[in-house]
Motif scaffolding. Structure first.
Motif, PDB file in Angstrom:
ATOM      1  N   UNK A   1       9.163  13.552   3.522  1.00 19.92           N
ATOM      2  CA  UNK A   1       7.708  13.458   3.466  1.00 19.92           C
ATOM      3  C   UNK A   1       7.200  14.233   2.259  1.00 19.92           C
ATOM      4  N   UNK A   2       6.439  13.550   1.406  1.00 18.03           N
ATOM      5  CA  UNK A   2       5.915  14.204   0.211  1.00 18.03           C
ATOM      6  C   UNK A   2       4.393  14.287   0.213  1.00 18.03           C
ATOM      7  N   UNK A   3       3.748  13.189   0.542  1.00 15.42           N
ATOM      8  CA  UNK A   3       2.292  13.164   0.512  1.00 15.42           C
ATOM      9  C   UNK A   3       1.766  12.087   1.434  1.00 15.42           C
ATOM     10  N   UNK A   4       0.576  12.292   1.933  1.00 14.98           N
ATOM     11  CA  UNK A   4      -0.053  11.310   2.811  1.00 14.98           C
ATOM     12  C   UNK A   4      -0.950  10.414   1.965  1.00 14.98           C
ATOM     13  N   UNK A   5      -0.366   9.318   1.498  1.00 13.14           N
ATOM     14  CA  UNK A   5      -1.113   8.406   0.624  1.00 13.14           C
ATOM     15  C   UNK A   5      -1.343   7.065   1.304  1.00 13.14           C
ATOM     16  N   UNK A   6      -1.583   7.097   2.580  1.00 10.82           N
ATOM     17  CA  UNK A   6      -1.744   5.851   3.324  1.00 10.82           C
ATOM     18  C   UNK A   6      -3.028   5.121   2.934  1.00 10.82           C
ATOM     19  N   UNK A   7      -2.855   3.823   2.717  1.00  9.50           N
ATOM     20  CA  UNK A   7      -3.995   2.954   2.402  1.00  9.50           C
ATOM     21  C   UNK A   7      -3.886   1.703   3.272  1.00  9.50           C
ATOM     22  N   UNK A   8      -4.815   0.800   3.076  1.00  6.97           N
ATOM     23  CA  UNK A   8      -4.784  -0.456   3.824  1.00  6.97           C
ATOM     24  C   UNK A   8      -4.928  -1.627   2.863  1.00  6.97           C
ATOM     25  N   UNK A   9      -4.055  -2.604   3.008  1.00  8.91           N
ATOM     26  CA  UNK A   9      -4.150  -3.851   2.251  1.00  8.91           C
ATOM     27  C   UNK A   9      -4.573  -4.961   3.199  1.00  8.91           C
ATOM     28  N   UNK A  10      -5.406  -5.856   2.731  1.00  8.40           N
ATOM     29  CA  UNK A  10      -5.817  -7.002   3.547  1.00  8.40           C
ATOM     30  C   UNK A  10      -5.293  -8.275   2.906  1.00  8.40           C
ATOM     31  N   UNK A  11      -4.482  -8.994   3.657  1.00  9.67           N
ATOM     32  CA  UNK A  11      -3.896 -10.258   3.186  1.00  9.67           C
ATOM     33  C   UNK A  11      -4.248 -11.337   4.199  1.00  9.67           C
ATOM     34  N   UNK A  12      -5.018 -12.298   3.762  1.00  7.74           N
ATOM     35  CA  UNK A  12      -5.435 -13.401   4.634  1.00  7.74           C
ATOM     36  C   UNK A  12      -5.997 -12.884   5.966  1.00  7.74           C
ATOM     37  N   UNK A  13      -6.910 -11.940   5.845  1.00  5.35           N
ATOM     38  CA  UNK A  13      -7.618 -11.360   6.998  1.00  5.35           C
ATOM     39  C   UNK A  13      -6.727 -10.496   7.897  1.00  5.35           C
ATOM     40  N   UNK A  14      -5.523 -10.197   7.454  1.00 10.34           N
ATOM     41  CA  UNK A  14      -4.639  -9.308   8.214  1.00 10.34           C
ATOM     42  C   UNK A  14      -4.506  -7.979   7.472  1.00 10.34           C
ATOM     43  N   UNK A  15      -4.691  -6.872   8.187  1.00  9.18           N
ATOM     44  CA  UNK A  15      -4.604  -5.547   7.582  1.00  9.18           C
ATOM     45  C   UNK A  15      -3.170  -5.021   7.651  1.00  9.18           C
ATOM     46  N   UNK A  16      -2.654  -4.604   6.508  1.00 10.83           N
ATOM     47  CA  UNK A  16      -1.319  -4.022   6.412  1.00 10.83           C
ATOM     48  C   UNK A  16      -1.440  -2.561   5.972  1.00 10.83           C
ATOM     49  N   UNK A  17      -0.745  -1.681   6.670  1.00 10.12           N
ATOM     50  CA  UNK A  17      -0.668  -0.294   6.219  1.00 10.12           C
ATOM     51  C   UNK A  17       0.133  -0.266   4.916  1.00 10.12           C
ATOM     52  N   UNK A  18      -0.260   0.612   3.998  1.00  8.91           N
ATOM     53  CA  UNK A  18       0.376   0.646   2.680  1.00  8.91           C
ATOM     54  C   UNK A  18       0.554   2.089   2.222  1.00  8.91           C
ATOM     55  N   UNK A  19       1.766   2.398   1.769  1.00 13.55           N
ATOM     56  CA  UNK A  19       2.027   3.737   1.257  1.00 13.55           C
ATOM     57  C   UNK A  19       3.469   4.136   1.450  1.00 13.55           C
ATOM     58  N   UNK A  20       3.817   5.400   1.166  1.00 14.86           N
ATOM     59  CA  UNK A  20       5.191   5.876   1.347  1.00 14.86           C
ATOM     60  C   UNK A  20       5.649   5.708   2.795  1.00 14.86           C
ATOM     61  N   UNK A  21       6.868   5.238   2.960  1.00 12.94           N
ATOM     62  CA  UNK A  21       7.386   4.977   4.310  1.00 12.94           C
ATOM     63  C   UNK A  21       7.332   6.216   5.197  1.00 12.94           C
ATOM     64  N   UNK A  22       7.597   7.383   4.616  1.00  6.92           N
ATOM     65  CA  UNK A  22       7.643   8.615   5.406  1.00  6.92           C
ATOM     66  C   UNK A  22       6.281   8.983   5.995  1.00  6.92           C
ATOM     67  N   UNK A  23       5.195   8.526   5.368  1.00  2.00           N
ATOM     68  CA  UNK A  23       3.875   8.844   5.903  1.00  2.00           C
ATOM     69  C   UNK A  23       3.267   7.678   6.679  1.00  2.00           C
TER      70      UNK A  23
END
Length: 333
Positions: free
Chosen positions: A259-281
């Motif tokens: 774990x290095x940093x909490x850089x979680x974001x959200x991507x929206x693809x065809x109205x579906x939200x995907x969590x995005x960022x380092x796997x560890x966070x």
């Protein structure tokens, strides 16, 4: 089974089946003249009509039943390999099937190379099916291959103008087959190591304990499946790496093992939200993943793991949703 109305007779037809006293006598004491007359009688025609009607209705019901219950199934590993060879035949100028190694049980680990003739363009490696139970992963890889090859016929959308591709639809063929004919939630390869299962996405490192859920083996690259991937990647290092897993609905980046940093974001693809960022966070910390190995040891900065869309939480449905649902809601994204 579909409901089919019973083949019934109306009152006049019921009456038509009744026999007169003389008919009864004729049946008790059959005579040639009676049989001859019966063949040409209206009653005989009616009986034949009823029998034909019963057969017809029964046949229709059977056809409807078989059609309703003839569901599309996830492909076996043999089916997938056949599909790869079909692609290489239909697109012989750009597609070629290459076996990169053998599994624990001696199955070929098949990949497909897609490129313009003698192309030296940047390479995209895509690996699916590391975890046996994640049936949506190989299905998605087949979809990628089909789309890449189809775009090659369209000058405006031709991906092969910019990249060449190497794709492994099932990196763990033994485990994948076993999950279809044995234990459906089987995750690892089929090495008999004294532990219930052996992890294949954790064997790019040896940091986890014996018999842990993601036990990688005694040392890094202890398994033939991961050695095959290692050697194939070292022989042709990618510009972009994408690993496909199911189904945490996330786009993951390195690092997974710390774990290095909490850089979680959200991507929206065809109205579906995907969590995005380092796997560890985004999900959890785990060592020995292929993504981290490609990123750190091979120096590939454009390294990703796509966790496919989740359609339900229940175990089997989560990993192996109905294939028609998967083709409609997961594969297109």
């Amino acid at each position: 089974m579909p409901e089919c109305e019973a083949f019934s007779l109306n009152e006049s037809e019921d009456e038509a089946f009744s026999l007169s006293e003389s008919d009864d006598e004729a049946l008790i004491e059959p005579r040639g003249s009676f049989l001859k007359n019966a063949l040409n009688s209206n009653k005989r025609k009616l009986i034949l009509g009823v029998l034909i009607g019963i057969v017809t209705v029964t046949s229709v019901c059977l056809i409807l039943y078989l059609t309703e219950n003839e569901k599309i199934q996830y492909p076996s590993y043999g089916d997938i390999v056949k599909t790869l060879h079909t692609f290489s035949t239909d697109f012989s100028q750009s597609a070629k099937v290459i076996n990169i190694g053998k599994s624990v049980n001696g199955r070929n680990i098949s990949s497909i190379s897609i490129k313009e003739s003698e192309s030296k363009k940047p390479l995209v490696w895509i690996v699916c099916g590391l975890h046996a139970r994640e049936w949506t992963s190989p299905l998605t890889c087949l979809h990628f291959i089909s789309n890449i090859l189809k775009t090659s016929k369209n000058k405006e959308d031709d991906l092969l103008k910019s990249f060449r591709f190497k794709i492994v639809p099932v990196a763990n063929p033994d485990g994948y087959e076993y999950s279809q004919v044995g234990y459906r939630l089987h995750r690892k390869n089929r090495r008999d190591s004294g532990c219930p299962e052996k992890e294949t996405n954790g064997v790019f490192d040896s940091s986890n304990g014996v018999c842990y859920d993601v036990y990688p083996g005694k040392e890094a690259f202890s398994e033939p499946e991961t050695r095959a991937l290692r050697d194939a990647f070292l022989a042709d290092i990618p510009h972009i790496f994408l690993g496909i897993h199911g189904n945490a609905q996330a786009l993951l980046t390195p690092l997974a093992y710390k774990y290095e940093t909490d850089e979680r974001k959200t991507l929206t693809i065809r109205d579906t939200s995907y969590k995005y960022g380092p796997a560890s966070s985004v999900i959890y910390t785990v060592g020995g993943t292929m993504m981290d190995w490609v990123y750190e040891d091979l120096g590939v900065n454009r390294t990703f793991t796509l966790e496919l869309k989740s359609l339900c939480d229940e175990d089997i449905c989560h990993w192996q949703p109905d294939i028609e649902m998967a083709n409609k809601e997961i594969v297109p994204e």
